[in-house]
Design an enzyme around this catalytic site. Structure first.
Site, PDB file in Angstrom:
ATOM      1  N   CYS A 101       0.830  -1.198   0.000  1.00 52.40           N
ATOM      2  CA  CYS A 101       0.000   0.000   0.000  1.00 52.40           C
ATOM      3  C   CYS A 101       0.866   1.251   0.000  1.00 52.40           C
ATOM      4  O   CYS A 101       0.590   2.207  -0.732  1.00 52.40           O
ATOM      5  CB  CYS A 101      -0.934  -0.007   1.214  1.00 52.40           C
ATOM      6  SG  CYS A 101      -2.134   1.330   1.232  1.00 52.40           S
ATOM      7  N   CYS A 198      -6.345  -4.089   6.818  1.00 49.55           N
ATOM      8  CA  CYS A 198      -7.515  -3.218   6.761  1.00 49.55           C
ATOM      9  C   CYS A 198      -8.654  -3.812   5.956  1.00 49.55           C
ATOM     10  O   CYS A 198      -9.824  -3.568   6.245  1.00 49.55           O
ATOM     11  CB  CYS A 198      -7.129  -1.847   6.214  1.00 49.55           C
ATOM     12  SG  CYS A 198      -6.637  -1.833   4.473  1.00 49.55           S
TER      13      CYS A 198
END
Length: 394
Positions: A101, A198
Site C-alpha cells: 500500500c 484493513c
C-alpha cells in the site's frame, strides 16, 4: 510549500497535518477511499478505511481549518494491494499488504496525483525521518523506536523521499501525540490505533482467503516426508504458524510443531520443531534503495548491516552483497522453500550472524545501517547453510 496531507482518520495523521499547518505550509487534507463498500463502523482497532474513518478525517480537517477531499483509489487498491495479497498467498508466499500500500498507493498513485495537481509534498503520520546525508536524502528511524515505521517505508525511492513529509519523526512517544491532539481539540485523540489487515477487518485471514483462492485438501508432512495429517488448503498457511494445524497427535518429543514450508504446487504443508525454523542466509529479489545505494553495490563486495523482516521485529546483525544476473544461491547451500518469483536480475544475498526464526518467502527484507534504512527486497528463499538442506525450512 503546498502540502497534501493524507488523512486516515487516525490521531497520527491528524496531528501530522496540524504540525504541517503550524509550519506555515499550505495544507489540503485528503482521505483515500480504498473500498467501494466500506464498513460503516470500525471493529475495535481493526480496519482503517471505514466510513467512520472518513468522517473522523473530515472533522479533523474542519478543526484545522483546511480543505478536505475524498479521493477514490478503490480500483487501484483492489488491483495493486488486495489482488497482490491473494496472488502471493496462492503462490505459497507471505506478503505484507501495508508495504504494498505504501509502495503503490500512498507513495506512488497518491504522490503522482499530488504532483500533477501542483503539490510539493505528501504529508503522512508515519513515524520515520528524512534527513540530508552526504550522498543525498536518507530515510531513518523515528525518535520513538517503539512506534518506528521506517520498515514499511523501506520501499520509498530517493525521488519519493524528496516529496515526503513526516512531521512526527522527532516525537518521543505516541502518548505525546495523543496529548497534543487533545490540546488541539481533535476528537481522534483517544481513538484506538488500527492494526491487522484493513481489508480483512474481522481478522479471519484464512476464511477470507478461502473465498478467493481455490483450495483443496492436501497432506501435512514432517521434515522427513512422513504424512502426519491433512489440511484444507496449503495456501491458508504461512511459515512459522503454530495454531490451526489440527494434526491430532503430538510429536514424539512432545514439543509443538510449526509450519516450516508451504508447497502450493503439490498442495503440501511441512511442519517440524521450532529450531528447524532458524535460517542464516536469505536471498532477496526486486531490491530497491531508499536513497543512494551503498558503494559496495558497484563492486559486489559484502557490507555490514542489520536485517529486519517484520514491521516491529528486532533488527539482527548481518552482512549483505548485491548479485547481478543471478537466480541461484551459492553452491554451498541448498535452498528450501524458494519461490518461483526469482528472476535473472539484481538480487541481494544476506548472511545473518545468528540464525533467525520464521523467515518466509514473500516477506520483505529491510536493511539498516544504524538508524538509516538502506532499502528493501522481497525474500525469495531462506536457508540454514549448516544443515545443507538436511531439513526443510521456510
Amino acid at each position: 510549500m503546498k502540502v497534501l496531507a493524507a488523512m486516515s482518520g487516525g490521531v497520527d495523521s491528524a496531528v501530522a497535518a496540524a504540525r504541517a499547518v503550524d509550519a506555515g505550509h499550505e495544507v489540503v487534507g485528503v482521505h483515500l477511499a480504498l473500498s467501494r463498500m466500506p464498513g460503516t463502523l470500525r471493529t475495535g482497532s481493526r480496519g482503517c478505511c471505514t466510513i467512520e474513518d472518513s468522517r473522523d478525517a473530515w472533522r479533523a480537517c474542519e478543526k484545522l481549518g483546511i480543505p478536505y477531499y475524498t479521493w477514490d483509489f478503490s480500483e487501484r487498491f483492489a488491483e495493486d494491494v488486495v489482488q497482490d495479497f491473494v496472488d502471493e498467498y496462492a503462490a505459497g508466499r507471505t506478503p505484507n499488504p501495508c508495504m504494498r500500500c505504501n509502495e503503490r498507493i500512498k507513495f506512488a498513485a497518491l504522490l503522482e496525483k499530488a504532483l500533477a495537481l501542483g503539490f510539493d509534498a505528501v504529508c503522512t503520520g508515519h513515524y520515520a525521518k528524512v534527513v540530508e546525508g552526504e550522498q543525498g536524502l536518507e530515510l531513518h528511524r523515528a525518535a520513538d523506536w517503539a512506534k518506528d515505521q521506517s520498515y514499511v517505508l523501506g520501499v520509498l525511492t530517493a525521488e519519493q523521499l524528496s516529496h515526503s513529509l513526516f512531521p512526527l519523526a522527532d516525537t518521543p512517544s505516541k502518548e505525546q501525540v495523543r496529548a497534543e491532539a487533545a490540546e488541539r481539540g481533535l476528537t481522534v485523540a483517544t481513538k484506538p490505533d488500527s492494526h491487522d489487515i484493513c481489508f480483512i477487518p474481522d481478522g479471519d485471514t484464512r476464511g477470507w482467503l478461502a473465498e478467493r483462492v481455490e483450495m483443496s485438501e492436501g497432506q501435512i508432512l514432517d521434515a522427513q516426508g512422513q504424512v502426519l495429517g491433512t489440511h484444507p488448503g496449503a495456501q491458508a498457511f504461512t511459515v512459522g504458524q503454530r495454531k490451526g494445524l489440527n494434526i491430532g497427535r503430538p510429536a514424539a518429543d512432545g514439543k509443538p510443531r510449526f509450519v516450516l514450508e508451504v508447497r502450493p504446487k503439490d498442495n503440501t504443508v511441512v511442519v517440524g520443531p521450532r529450531e528447524m525454523l532458524a535460517v542464516d542466509r536469505v536471498a532477496g529479489i526486486r531490491p530497491s534503495w531508499a536513497g543512494a545505494p551503498v558503494s559496495e553495490e558497484a563492486t559486489g563486495d559484502w557490507f555490514d548491516c542489520h536485517l529486519q523482516v517484520r514491521a516491529h521485529g528486532d533488527p539482527v546483525p548481518a552482512r549483505a552483497r548485491v548479485e547481478q544476473g543471478s537466480d541461484q544461491l551459492p553452491d554451498d547451500v541448498t535452498p528450501v522453500g524458494a519461490t518461483a518469483a526469482g528472476s535473472a536480475g539484481v538480487r541481494w544475498v544476506i548472511e545473518l550472524h545468528e540464525p533467525l526464526q520464521g523467515v518466509a518467502p514473500g516477506q520483505t527484507a529491510v536493511l539498516y545501517q544504524g538508524t538509516r534504512v538502506l532499502g528493501q527486497a522481497t525474500i525469495d528463499s531462506a536457508v540454514n547453510s549448516a544443515r545443507l538442506g538436511d531439513a526443510v525450512q521456510g
